[in-house]
Design a protein around this motif. Structure first.
Motif, mmCIF file in Angstrom:
data_model
loop_
_atom_site.group_PDB
_atom_site.id
_atom_site.type_symbol
_atom_site.label_atom_id
_atom_site.label_comp_id
_atom_site.label_asym_id
_atom_site.label_seq_id
_atom_site.Cartn_x
_atom_site.Cartn_y
_atom_site.Cartn_z
ATOM 1 N N ASN A 93 4.268 -0.276 4.553
ATOM 2 C CA ASN A 93 3.360 -0.517 3.615
ATOM 3 C C ASN A 93 3.779 -0.938 2.259
ATOM 4 O O ASN A 93 3.300 -1.103 1.116
ATOM 5 C CB ASN A 93 2.476 0.903 3.212
ATOM 6 C CG ASN A 93 1.702 1.433 4.428
ATOM 7 O OD1 ASN A 93 0.542 0.888 4.421
ATOM 8 N ND2 ASN A 93 2.263 2.115 5.328
ATOM 9 N N TYR B 100 0.726 -1.202 0.243
ATOM 10 C CA TYR B 100 -0.003 -0.048 0.080
ATOM 11 C C TYR B 100 0.925 1.292 -0.024
ATOM 12 O O TYR B 100 0.537 2.115 0.559
ATOM 13 C CB TYR B 100 -1.219 -0.092 1.248
ATOM 14 C CG TYR B 100 -1.974 -1.169 1.212
ATOM 15 C CD1 TYR B 100 -3.207 -0.884 0.843
ATOM 16 C CD2 TYR B 100 -1.532 -2.290 1.626
ATOM 17 C CE1 TYR B 100 -4.162 -2.076 0.702
ATOM 18 C CE2 TYR B 100 -2.555 -3.485 1.849
ATOM 19 C CZ TYR B 100 -3.745 -3.159 1.343
ATOM 20 O OH TYR B 100 -4.697 -4.161 1.293
ATOM 21 N N GLY C 111 -3.354 3.505 2.900
ATOM 22 C CA GLY C 111 -2.842 2.432 3.548
ATOM 23 C C GLY C 111 -3.584 1.229 3.962
ATOM 24 O O GLY C 111 -4.856 1.189 3.832
ATOM 25 N N GLU C 112 -3.072 0.219 4.361
ATOM 26 C CA GLU C 112 -3.717 -1.042 4.584
ATOM 27 C C GLU C 112 -4.814 -0.703 5.917
ATOM 28 O O GLU C 112 -5.845 -1.379 5.725
ATOM 29 C CB GLU C 112 -2.758 -2.377 5.229
ATOM 30 C CG GLU C 112 -3.663 -3.493 5.475
ATOM 31 C CD GLU C 112 -2.233 -4.694 5.835
ATOM 32 O OE1 GLU C 112 -2.865 -5.924 5.790
ATOM 33 O OE2 GLU C 112 -1.145 -4.288 5.839
#
Length: 249
Positions: free
Chosen positions: A239, A51, A80-81
């Motif tokens: 990420n 990510y 992001g995750e």
């Protein structure tokens, strides 16, 4: 007269836009931005997944990622995750953009997870560490290079306990493969690579006590701000995913 005035205003806007575009292009291809995106050259990033990017063209177009990052900061976008605020996911990028574009209005936010991470490591200086080669392990034939994050020494504690520091290392994420298959996958990019933080004493125990390897340490001349930027970028790399190549990447 109105035509001349309209032309002057339009030309002025076009000129300003052209100047801004050139400035953004220069920033996008600056050494620091390319390094934050892990471009080995100006053609392609070494980041292969995760990510880490906000733009679809980011892996080959650092300018598109710059524009997408600025937009994410300005709009408090969650990325992001774990879908956190962009400033909390990419603090090193945020610091860089604020430095090169000081007149850009960007909202400041508090990032508790990032603050806890920086406070836990509490690094003041950085040491480059090299462990010599170990012939019994194919993954260690060239030795290992990693960083030690040296904690701040309190005034009342004059002794420096290096073993309690943390270390940053990059390694392949491997399973229980046999040695031949392990070596093959390492050569052809069959493993993902990732950065991790581990206690320094674990590295010393692994290399010195278990494998009788020599460790060489070289203190780096980084300021406290530069050390903080290093840690902020390490946070960003949570990420990122890389393809691990034993010989060259």
């Amino acid at each position: 007269m109105l035509v001349v005035l309209f032309f002057s205003i339009s030309f002025g806007h076009a000129l300003n836009f052209s100047q801004e575009d050139k400035k953004l292009t220069a920033i996008a291809y600056s050494k620091q931005w390319l390094r934050l995106l892990h471009f080995k050259n100006q053609d392609k990033s070494q980041v292969d997944g995760g990510y880490f990017f906000l733009s679809k063209e980011a892996s080959t177009n650092p300018k598109s990622e710059l524009l997408a990052t600025i937009k994410a900061f300005q709009t408090n976008q969650r990325v992001g995750e774990n879908k956190q605020l962009a400033q909390c996911v990419f603090p090193a990028r945020f610091r860089f953009i604020k430095t090169v574009l000081p007149n850009l209005s960007l909202p400041e936010v508090y990032c508790p997870d990032l603050a806890e991470f920086l406070n836990t490591i509490s690094a003041e200086t950085v040491t480059l560490v090299f462990s010599s080669a170990f012939a019994n392990n194919p993954g260690s034939l060239f030795g290992h290079t990693f960083l030690r994050l040296n904690r701040r020494v309190e005034k009342q504690d004059q002794s420096k306990r290096d073993l309690l520091d943390m270390a940053i290392s990059y390694a392949a994420i491997v399973g229980d493969e046999n040695m031949l298959y392990y070596a093959l996958l390492g050569l052809i990019g069959g493993y993902d690579g990732a950065f991790g933080v581990v206690p320094y004493y674990e590295k010393v125990n692994e290399y010195v006590n278990s494998e009788s390897r020599d460790i060489w340490e070289f203190d780096l001349h980084l300021s406290l701000t530069e050390t903080t930027v290093l840690l902020e970028h390490l946070w960003e790399l949570k990420n990122a995913r890389f393809k691990y190549y034993f010989i060259y990447e």
